[in-house]
Design a protein around this motif. Structure first.
Motif, mmCIF file in Angstrom:
data_model
loop_
_atom_site.group_PDB
_atom_site.id
_atom_site.type_symbol
_atom_site.label_atom_id
_atom_site.label_comp_id
_atom_site.label_asym_id
_atom_site.label_seq_id
_atom_site.Cartn_x
_atom_site.Cartn_y
_atom_site.Cartn_z
ATOM 1 N N VAL A 118 -45.487 12.441 -40.797
ATOM 2 C CA VAL A 118 -45.682 11.068 -41.267
ATOM 3 C C VAL A 118 -44.418 10.214 -41.223
ATOM 4 N N LYS A 119 -43.258 10.856 -41.200
ATOM 5 C CA LYS A 119 -41.998 10.111 -41.175
ATOM 6 C C LYS A 119 -40.940 11.016 -40.564
ATOM 7 N N LEU A 120 -40.012 10.425 -39.857
ATOM 8 C CA LEU A 120 -38.927 11.193 -39.271
ATOM 9 C C LEU A 120 -38.131 11.870 -40.373
ATOM 10 N N ALA A 121 -37.993 13.171 -40.277
ATOM 11 C CA ALA A 121 -37.206 13.933 -41.248
ATOM 12 C C ALA A 121 -35.754 13.939 -40.804
ATOM 13 N N MET A 122 -34.875 13.817 -41.743
ATOM 14 C CA MET A 122 -33.441 13.919 -41.471
ATOM 15 C C MET A 122 -32.827 14.760 -42.587
ATOM 16 N N GLY A 123 -31.957 15.671 -42.204
ATOM 17 C CA GLY A 123 -31.265 16.480 -43.193
ATOM 18 C C GLY A 123 -32.074 17.675 -43.659
ATOM 19 N N GLU A 124 -31.666 18.195 -44.805
ATOM 20 C CA GLU A 124 -32.328 19.344 -45.411
ATOM 21 C C GLU A 124 -33.770 18.974 -45.788
ATOM 22 N N ILE B 63 -44.104 18.485 -47.215
ATOM 23 C CA ILE B 63 -42.717 18.635 -46.772
ATOM 24 C C ILE B 63 -42.001 17.323 -47.051
ATOM 25 N N LYS B 64 -40.836 17.456 -47.704
ATOM 26 C CA LYS B 64 -40.058 16.281 -48.088
ATOM 27 C C LYS B 64 -38.598 16.508 -47.735
ATOM 28 N N THR B 65 -37.856 15.407 -47.645
ATOM 29 C CA THR B 65 -36.408 15.525 -47.508
ATOM 30 C C THR B 65 -35.844 15.928 -48.871
ATOM 31 N N ALA B 66 -34.574 16.273 -48.903
ATOM 32 C CA ALA B 66 -33.940 16.709 -50.146
ATOM 33 C C ALA B 66 -34.015 15.639 -51.241
ATOM 34 N N ASP B 67 -34.089 14.357 -50.845
ATOM 35 C CA ASP B 67 -34.182 13.281 -51.847
ATOM 36 C C ASP B 67 -35.623 12.977 -52.255
#
Length: 139
Positions: free
Chosen positions: A80-86, A118-122
């Protein structure tokens, strides 16, 4: 999990919380896991989510392994959104343990879903996955 599924070690997946019906896994930000735009590769996200779903499933049905083999029967993922980072995956069993075990007790092959966010660290949502698991009775 890392002993029974060695591939998860390749991606440095850590299992932060595992309890019946629920698991949280984390994958670090590593350049060798990136895609062409610098974020985690879709295959790495898929593996993270599948690993979390398996942990939630095993925490719920691990006591049934002497009579049934758990297998992923189907999986669908939505980016659904570009993941960046952890990235962090949270998996939740979508079935009742009692119903699944009752089907197994009756000689059936139960199938049940585990939903994964699934989510970014934030905490930014990046993907959603559903894994359909089955417990194949041992012969």
């Amino acid at each position: 999990m890392l002993q029974s599924v060695p591939f998860a070690r390749t991606l440095d997946i850590s299992f932060e919380k595992v309890e019946p019906g629920f698991a949280v896994c984390r994958m670090p930000d590593r350049a060798d896991l990136h895609n062409h735009v610098g974020g985690p590769h879709a295959g790495a996200l898929f593996t993270l989510a599948e690993s979390a779903s398996g942990a939630a499933m095993l925490a719920t049905f691990g006591d049934q392994l002497s009579r049934a083999t758990p297998l992923a029967a189907n999986a669908a993922i939505r980016y659904v959104k570009l993941a960046m980072g952890e990235v962090v995956a949270e998996a939740r069993l979508q079935a009742s343990r009692e119903e699944v075990v009752a089907t197994l007790d009756a000689g059936g092959r139960p199938e049940f879903d585990v939903a994964v966010d699934i989510k970014t660290a934030d905490g930014t949502p990046v993907s959603q996955m559903t894994v359909a698991w089955t417990l194949r009775p041992n012969r």
